[in-house]
Design an enzyme around this catalytic site. Structure first.
Site, mmCIF file in Angstrom:
data_model
loop_
_atom_site.group_PDB
_atom_site.id
_atom_site.type_symbol
_atom_site.label_atom_id
_atom_site.label_comp_id
_atom_site.label_asym_id
_atom_site.label_seq_id
_atom_site.Cartn_x
_atom_site.Cartn_y
_atom_site.Cartn_z
ATOM 1 N N LYS A 50 13.241 73.605 -2.923
ATOM 2 C CA LYS A 50 13.657 74.856 -3.554
ATOM 3 C C LYS A 50 15.114 75.173 -3.233
ATOM 4 C CE LYS A 50 10.829 78.567 -3.434
ATOM 5 N NZ LYS A 50 10.632 79.239 -4.741
ATOM 6 N N ARG A 81 11.404 82.903 1.605
ATOM 7 C CA ARG A 81 10.412 81.919 1.128
ATOM 8 C C ARG A 81 10.555 80.609 1.867
ATOM 9 N NH1 ARG A 81 11.958 84.125 -4.041
ATOM 10 N NH2 ARG A 81 10.142 84.838 -5.252
ATOM 11 N N GLY A 106 1.908 76.844 -2.366
ATOM 12 C CA GLY A 106 0.978 77.852 -1.880
ATOM 13 C C GLY A 106 0.514 77.680 -0.455
ATOM 14 N N MET A 127 2.430 77.694 2.358
ATOM 15 C CA MET A 127 3.142 78.448 3.391
ATOM 16 C C MET A 127 3.426 79.868 2.915
ATOM 17 S SD MET A 127 5.550 75.534 5.047
ATOM 18 C CE MET A 127 6.038 74.927 3.462
ATOM 19 N N ARG A 177 12.367 72.826 -11.348
ATOM 20 C CA ARG A 177 11.852 71.612 -10.703
ATOM 21 C C ARG A 177 11.238 70.733 -11.786
ATOM 22 N NH1 ARG A 177 6.784 74.616 -7.650
ATOM 23 N NH2 ARG A 177 5.942 75.563 -9.527
ATOM 24 N N HIS A 184 -13.242 61.845 -1.961
ATOM 25 C CA HIS A 184 -13.791 60.501 -2.188
ATOM 26 C C HIS A 184 -14.126 60.296 -3.653
ATOM 27 C CE1 HIS A 184 -17.011 57.454 -2.374
ATOM 28 N NE2 HIS A 184 -16.251 56.853 -1.471
ATOM 29 N N ARG A 226 -17.075 34.332 -14.374
ATOM 30 C CA ARG A 226 -18.215 34.074 -13.480
ATOM 31 C C ARG A 226 -19.317 33.399 -14.256
ATOM 32 N NH1 ARG A 226 -16.614 39.752 -11.237
ATOM 33 N NH2 ARG A 226 -16.315 39.993 -13.440
ATOM 34 N N ARG A 268 -15.131 29.880 -12.603
ATOM 35 C CA ARG A 268 -15.656 29.657 -11.260
ATOM 36 C C ARG A 268 -17.026 28.998 -11.346
ATOM 37 N NH1 ARG A 268 -16.708 34.800 -7.546
ATOM 38 N NH2 ARG A 268 -18.444 35.069 -8.973
ATOM 39 N N GLU A 271 -11.451 32.947 -0.041
ATOM 40 C CA GLU A 271 -12.274 34.135 0.175
ATOM 41 C C GLU A 271 -12.994 34.134 1.513
ATOM 42 O OE1 GLU A 271 -15.414 34.492 -2.764
ATOM 43 O OE2 GLU A 271 -15.568 32.342 -2.995
ATOM 44 N N SER A 304 -6.924 31.262 -5.699
ATOM 45 C CA SER A 304 -7.153 32.605 -6.220
ATOM 46 C C SER A 304 -7.827 33.395 -5.107
ATOM 47 C CB SER A 304 -8.040 32.534 -7.461
ATOM 48 O OG SER A 304 -8.284 33.847 -7.916
ATOM 49 N N THR A 333 -10.625 38.670 -2.786
ATOM 50 C CA THR A 333 -10.445 39.639 -1.700
ATOM 51 C C THR A 333 -11.687 40.467 -1.415
ATOM 52 O OG1 THR A 333 -9.322 40.982 -3.352
ATOM 53 C CG2 THR A 333 -7.951 39.829 -1.767
ATOM 54 N N ASN A 334 -12.671 40.481 -2.323
ATOM 55 C CA ASN A 334 -13.911 41.186 -1.981
ATOM 56 C C ASN A 334 -14.564 40.502 -0.784
ATOM 57 O OD1 ASN A 334 -13.378 42.552 -4.311
ATOM 58 N ND2 ASN A 334 -15.008 41.615 -5.504
ATOM 59 N N ASP A 335 -14.808 39.211 -0.928
ATOM 60 C CA ASP A 335 -15.456 38.480 0.161
ATOM 61 C C ASP A 335 -14.541 38.352 1.365
ATOM 62 O OD1 ASP A 335 -17.623 38.176 -1.448
ATOM 63 O OD2 ASP A 335 -17.977 36.119 -0.822
ATOM 64 N N CYS A 376 -8.288 37.534 -7.738
ATOM 65 C CA CYS A 376 -9.325 37.889 -8.707
ATOM 66 C C CYS A 376 -10.344 38.850 -8.114
ATOM 67 C CB CYS A 376 -10.006 36.650 -9.270
ATOM 68 S SG CYS A 376 -10.880 35.695 -8.032
ATOM 69 N N TYR A 433 -0.027 35.777 -10.362
ATOM 70 C CA TYR A 433 -0.724 36.717 -11.235
ATOM 71 C C TYR A 433 -1.755 37.534 -10.472
ATOM 72 C CZ TYR A 433 -4.670 33.456 -11.251
ATOM 73 O OH TYR A 433 -5.713 32.660 -10.870
#
Lengths: 905, 905
Positions: free
Chosen positions: B26, B95, B104, B106, B345, B467, B589, B645, B772, B791, B794-796, B858, B878
């Site tokens: 501000k 202010r 809002g 402070m 702003r 969440h 898959r 795969r 993986e 590839s 990253t889940n596993d 992937c 990629y």
């Protein structure tokens, strides 16, 4: 020009013992003996370079023919005999000899140079026509087999030469080869040659030159026979080493009563006692000693029969042992009163002998302590630590004819128990408190649990490096492997051996040190060392092996850098481990303390509690129980550090599943059994190994960690108050993020400050973590900011790094080992490429963040020699293993230090 | 001496826009406006340095008093008013203003400087006694609340000042504040002061100096109030930034009919349209516009009411937008015909507006393409891609009064379905083919599966970073969060809202873009962009948002280095992804192809086969089915690379469990159902995630890999024959050791050579692996010797690196996020410390071993902006994500490149 042929004999040699890679073990030692002035039949060695040339170029170097010819000439000169000449003919032996011993795997041709003319010369020289023709007969037979391929044409057929011999014997109505007369031998030579002509279309070669090259070809060719290839694979021998070929003048122990042949050890190979020990036969060839058709005489008798020869032999064996600074296994032949040494090499020995000889030789100043340490393989130590049969009971069994058969002595020690043919049965019977012997055609990783439950393992197939043998040794189990006489039928759950039928549930006893298998039960007693150290029922001075062990361990302790701790959950285990030299506890699993009638229901009630208040109520009951357990352990460890791991396994492992158990817990908790069932279902996880366990429990239920910390520190205070120093090290399991450790550490420190503070004592303690999931290793720089120590939990780290659950790995591992995907079972020996790399990252980053951080390992790999060596290389502070493996770890730790020194030189 | 106070006003300022860190947003913008010659009420900013000093030293720098005094003097000079003087008094506002906006959070004090004397001066100057006393009343109330702590004493109590107002109103029988008359206001001031005296024991301060310092203290103090702390935590704002304090001369929009106050956007914040857009009120203060008690006028009307002011305002807003090169959100006040700008702003805007404004500004040459790319948050793109309500149906619902309430527009788009109150119910209903809205008080990671199954998510609690909101956006789900009016009762499975009761199973509809919730079903239709690109039902030129999107994506594609592929198992998915700009399939898959009535029984029979011969029989039936599927995909991808795969999940996931299923398979196989049951039991694993799956299946049953390779290459040949280029990339899953890959690669290449060879075509293909499990990453140098591409799965990789099974992580993750152990859900955003480090090792070592190796990702992280940025940093080739996230990945990839460029500057 490159030299390919190295001569020896006549008191000199072109090679020597240090040229093993080029000349093979046998050739190098023959040269060495010649250089030492020891009489060896003259000859020459064609180097391993020629073998390499043979396989890369499909033939020999150009200069080889000329070199061989000159070397043969040289042998002729030394012996005064002529190769291929009828008058005083020179006969040769042609033998393989690789840089690494491969006993019996490759081919040999003896008596080479005989033909219809030279046999006459041999007769003249020896004055023994039968001997000459018997030699000729043997030569044609051996050459036909090895060089000309006269083998059975299919597996149902007999050896073609044996068929002929059998026919002749039958015609002559005799049984033994020795009953064959001169004419029979002449007939055999004739018929052998005819059979060869018939099968191969060629006459048997009469030209000794041609014979020689045929034999050389055959020996080089045998490097790649099936047996040799599979032996190398099993024993991890490099195929590129190649073999040398040794050509040597024949000497004959069977040329009359003034001749003899024998084998001997410079010390007792069974006990290690310092005594010349061996056997010989008058008028015999080496194979006669081995064949067992005549009973050989003990070597001492030779002193009376051939005093001069014996005196010379004594001088030689002493010279050889002193020269090689190790117990030697020697072969000799006496030809017409003249002694010839045919071979010397380091003798194979039992574990007992290995330790005794190594220690004795240090005291005799033959070798240094360091050398003694290097010479004792971990398996030797294991052997002397294993239980043995009670002598009386064993003798009784022999007397009663309960001996069944003999297999490979794959896992030392003695074991007795009832037969189980399946791993699951073994586990179940063990749970009933029975001693079990697991009997399998062969084992696979699926049988691991059964092997662990069994006292001993017996297999019908597989050698010293089979799955059963390797795993049994790793587990410290008695094992007799590859017992071919067993006929096992899983369907009927019985086996047949020596005409007897044994069923599942019948008693059987194994002597894993000798390979003997007995029917019925034979009592076992602990090893002498255990009886001295743990049971204290045998006085140290009464046990020679204990004394040798004790000295050796003392030297190992002087040398090693790696400390050795033990995994122990009970005071008696702790005491045992200390007797074996443990320097602390590396893993005390608190959850093991919860099993047992009185404790488990409190534990279950705690787990199944609805809320914190209820949980605390049950924890309160568990507190005094845990405290008492810790007091026992702290007392036993008498000031050594004790690493206590907080609660680790998934809670649902503890919960009741049987109806009665469920009712008992419901009563304890004052709820309905149905509520318990529901709660148990809620706790179920898809992948418990990756679920709610380890520090995750302590984070969900901080009051559990709090109770455990309280039990530890209250016990520490109680024990310390009575004057015993205590060094607790609290270990938080399954940490993956430093924040997890931090949250648990705060609880531990809060309780410690409170309990220790109130006591007014000074009790130093550490808080650290297991490194057992990859993320902990990968973020070790953060974790070490809180952890005062790391302990590698390599069991779990292996599971997550390889993505392979040990519970489910059975079939997969069996296949993977078969297909050479894994070189060894990664749960037995650390996978250096994957798990090892993570450990290295954790060690480096952990030390960077906290220079003095204490580093150890508490996974089962802590007792595996290869893995201990790796831990030394990583620079860990200690390994922790089960009590009975502590001495092995001490030895391997010392050997690892010596390896380092060698590498630094 | 350090300068702490920066003045502005009167056409000049000591600060400027670039001094945000020191002056707060501000303050910096007020200074900037002053410098631009835009009329702002004069004032000064006390810098954030003072805040830091205040919190580290517990007080102010010595020189501050003097600086503030001088700055007040300067304001007096510019305004011609005197602070604390009865004649023409200067009133001030105080202010907060942090470097990062915390709306809002402070405190603020207005009308400061009033007391019993100055209120008389204000009356004289304004000629409006009621206004003066109302200001005074407001000041005492605000100051009492903010500075003197006159808050309710517990949560059941009302605001103490409101209690007094209520009492007065009741006595006077009036309802609105505006009905209060002069005497009422005077009474209120008196009563307020009395209440303050009673509660605090002190008189209300009459000295304006004292008032000023009280307010400054309060504003600095509010930096650490609970609300501010939790807001910073939620929004990841650094606590050390501190706030500045802005002290400014008051101007009054409520001082008569020639005064006004208003807010406006320089463009339409909803659509992005270029039009001046806002509202104002005559004779009002800012809070009146917000409060909604009077209906404000559209800004256009101001042109008629105050033409001069409007002309000036137009000039100013244009100047500001051009100056800041962004759409501005402005506040202004007209005091007695004179225009004052109170704030400017960058304006908040919808996703539609964000894209449209960014693209328009490029075309207006206000900004460059790169700037446009940077300005569009990924969430904006997501918003414009989500489905919307069918307009007719929506209008109908409104007409019928089915509107229920409004929550936070946490996940854009529209969704309609039946209510499920539990995640499991949502999953079950989805399986029955129903559209579901998951309704929860709030969600936790336990609900992930249910959220994934639902069309939309509605929660009663939680903000934009709860969440539900975060995960819904990540999943691309419509979400209305924090809808406080909902009363959800899980026990009775119903909720009450707006007086209506809805039960589980009732229809409900969500507008995630506006936050609106409706009873009953409202039809949804795809986004305009989807209708243009995928359905082709809307002409591009008819959709403004499509045109802006299309331009923006074009620029992103010019800039980005990272390629974007899609995860697709079916031809229609592939086509959709291509429409969204996918440059290939990163994960096809094959197992997904096996589900469906006709295929699953062959698959089951194959799995349950006793031996290879039987397995091959069933595989033969599967071959044409797989081939057909691949043909469809290759055709759709029209030459783009397709990563296929081989079979991955544990076999027991496929086996039948229901009685009917078991009977069907038994019939197919010609065996008894009991045999099937037994086989299914045998396949059970303790930890299937770490069990017999991935390449382990292909290694146990090479014939499966063989069949799949055959299906792929035969399909490739068939498609290529018709002139469509095909680039298959065969990916072997779950490799941990290069040997595993090698064994599978040989099968693939053998089949490829055979099938392609026979065709006479040239079909280039690659063989590579998933990375993986940690061991694959740790031994990437070996794996890359065989793999032509990596590839990252990253889940596993997250499951094994963290030792945490996603199936079991629900409760644990909820706790871990709560306790700040994990900063974010590691299954949504790559855990850089652990998983990321492994990826880095694999990238570096893989490239060393094979410099040209192709690298991609992937796992589901491939669609997460933070993770895409990380993949760019790692230098992957990629990312691959679900079709609807492809545009987002393209945008983030371009933004990542721009980040790089910035860093390099």
């Amino acid at each position: 020009m490159k030299k390919y042929v190295y001569r020896f004999g006549g008191g000199a040699a072109e090679g020597g013992a240090e040229m093993k890679m080029l000349l093979g073990g046998k050739g190098a030692n023959l040269a060495e003996m010649a250089n030492l002035g020891i009489p060896v039949p003259p000859g020459f060695t064609i180097s391993t370079d020629v073998c390499a040339h043979y396989y890369t170029h499909g033939g020999y170097p150009k200069s080889l023919t000329k070199e061989v010819k000159a070397a043969v000439r040289s042998v002729e000169e030394i012996t005064g005999r002529k190769f291929g000449k009828a008058g005083n003919p020179l006969l040769l032996s042609v033998r393989s000899g690789a840089p690494v011993s491969m006993p019996g795997m490759m081919d040999t041709v003896l008596n080479l140079g005989l033909n219809d003319e030279t046999v006459v010369g041999l007769t003249a020289v020896s004055g023994n026509e039968r001997f000459a023709w018997d030699s000729y007969r043997r030569f044609v037979q051996m050459y036909g087999d090895v060089v000309l391929g006269m083998k059975p044409e299919d597996k149902h057929e007999e050896d073609p030469f044996e068929v002929i011999i059998h026919k002749v014997k039958k015609a002559r109505k005799i049984v033994l080869d020795t009953e064959l007369e001169l004419d029979d031998l002449k007939l055999l030579v004739k018929e052998f040659k005819a059979a060869i002509k018939k099968r191969t279309g060629h006459d048997f070669p009469t030209d000794p030159e041609e014979q020689l090259w045929g034999a050389i070809n055959a020996v080089f060719g045998s490097w790649m026979n099936d047996r040799a290839i599979s032996y190398r694979k099993l024993n991890d021998i490099d195929e590129n080493l190649g073999t040398a070929v040794n050509v040597q003048a024949m000497v004959f122990g069977n040329s009359g009563d003034n001749s003899a042949t024998g084998v001997a050890f410079t010390r007792d190979a069974a006990t290690g006692e310092k005594r010349f020990y061996g056997e010989y036969l008058i008028n015999a060839q080496g194979e006669d000693v081995v064949a067992g058709t005549r009973t050989p005489n003990p070597i001492a008798k030779l002193e009376k029969e051939m005093p001069k020869v014996y005196a010379q032999l004594t001088k030689i064996y002493k010279k050889l042992e002193k020269h090689y600074r190790d117990m030697q296994d020697i072969e000799f032949t006496v030809e017409d009163g003249r002694l010839w040494m045919l071979q010397t090499r380091s003798g194979k020995r039992t574990g007992f002998a290995a330790i005794k000889i190594a220690v004795d030789m240090v005291e005799e100043k033959l070798i240094k302590k360091e050398e003694a340490i290097k010479r004792v393989p971990p398996s030797a130590l294991e052997q002397v630590l294993r239980p043995v049969f009670d002598t009386k009971d064993h003798d009784q069994a022999r007397k009663e004819g309960r001996y069944l058969c003999r297999g490979l002595n794959a896992g030392p020690g003695a074991a007795s128990g009832i037969i189980a043919f399946h791993a699951e049965d073994a586990v179940a019977l063990k749970k009933e408190g029975k001693n079990v012997i697991l009997v399998r055609i062969e084992t696979s990783p699926e049988d691991i649990a059964g092997m662990a439950a069994a006292e001993g393992i017996l297999t019908a197939r597989g050698g010293m490096t089979s799955h059963a043998a390797v795993v049994a040794r790793q587990m410290g189990k008695t094992c007799v492997a590859g017992c071919g006489e067993l006929e096992i039928d899983y369907k009927t759950a019985q086996m047949t051996v020596a005409g007897k039928v044994l069923k599942a549930g019948d008693f059987i006893s194994l002597n894993g040190t000798t390979g003997g298998v007995f029917m019925g039960e034979i009592k076992t007693i602990p090893s002498e060392i255990t009886r001295v150290l743990v049971d204290r029922k045998l006085k140290p001075e009464k046990s020679e092996i204990f004394q040798a062990y004790d000295k050796l361990m003392g030297w190992a302790d002087e040398i090693r850098q790696l400390k050795v701790r033990t995994n122990a959950d009970q005071p008696n285990q702790a005491r045992e481990a200390i007797a074996f030299g443990a320097q602390g506890i590396g893993l005390c699993r608190t959850e093991h303390m919860f099993f047992g009638e009185n404790k488990i229901n409190h534990m279950r009630a705690m787990i199944l509690s609805e809320d914190e208040a209820e949980r605390r109520k049950h924890l309160k009951k568990l507190l005094p129980i845990q405290r008492r357990d810790f007091e026992g352990i702290f007392k036993a460890m008498n000031g050594y550090p004790v690493t206590v791991r907080t609660l680790d396994p998934p809670l649902h492992e503890f919960v009741p599943h049987e109806k009665e158990e469920i009712e008992a817990v419901a009563a304890e908790m004052g709820v309905k059994p149905a509520d318990i069932v529901k709660k148990v279902e809620e706790l179920h996880e898809m992948n418990p190994m990756l679920g709610h366990r380890g520090c995750r429990l302590g984070i969900s239920f901080p009051e559990i960690t709090e109770m455990q910390a309280r039990a530890i520190f209250e016990a520490a205070v109680n024990v310390a108050k009575k004057g015993t120093p205590v060094h607790p090290e609290i270990m938080i399991p399954l940490v993956g993020h430093v924040r997890e450790l931090q949250l648990q550490e705060r609880i531990v420190r809060r309780v410690a400050d409170e309990v220790i503070g109130k006591s007014g004592l000074d009790i130093p303690y550490l808080v650290g973590t297991m490194i057992e999931i990859p993320r902990a290793a990968l973020t070790a720089d953060y974790v070490a900011q809180v952890a005062e120590f790391f302990s590698f939990g390599t069991n779990d780290l292996t599971q997550t790094t390889l993505g392979l659950s040990r519970d489910d790995a059975g079939k997969i591992l069996a296949e993977y080992l078969d297909l050479d995907i894994y070189p060894t079972d990664p749960f037995a020996t650390i996978d250096r490429g994957g798990v090892g790399r993570l450990m290295k990252i954790a060690v480096e980053d952990g030390r960077k963040a906290r220079p003095g951080i204490k580093l150890g390992i508490c996974g089962e790999h802590g007792g595996d020699p290869n893995s201990i060596q790796f831990c030394h290389e990583l620079g860990l502070d200690y390994v922790s293993c089960s009590p009975y493996r502590v001495p092995i770890a001490r030895l391997v730790a010392a050997q690892s230090t010596l390896e380092d020194r060698k590498a630094k030189k």
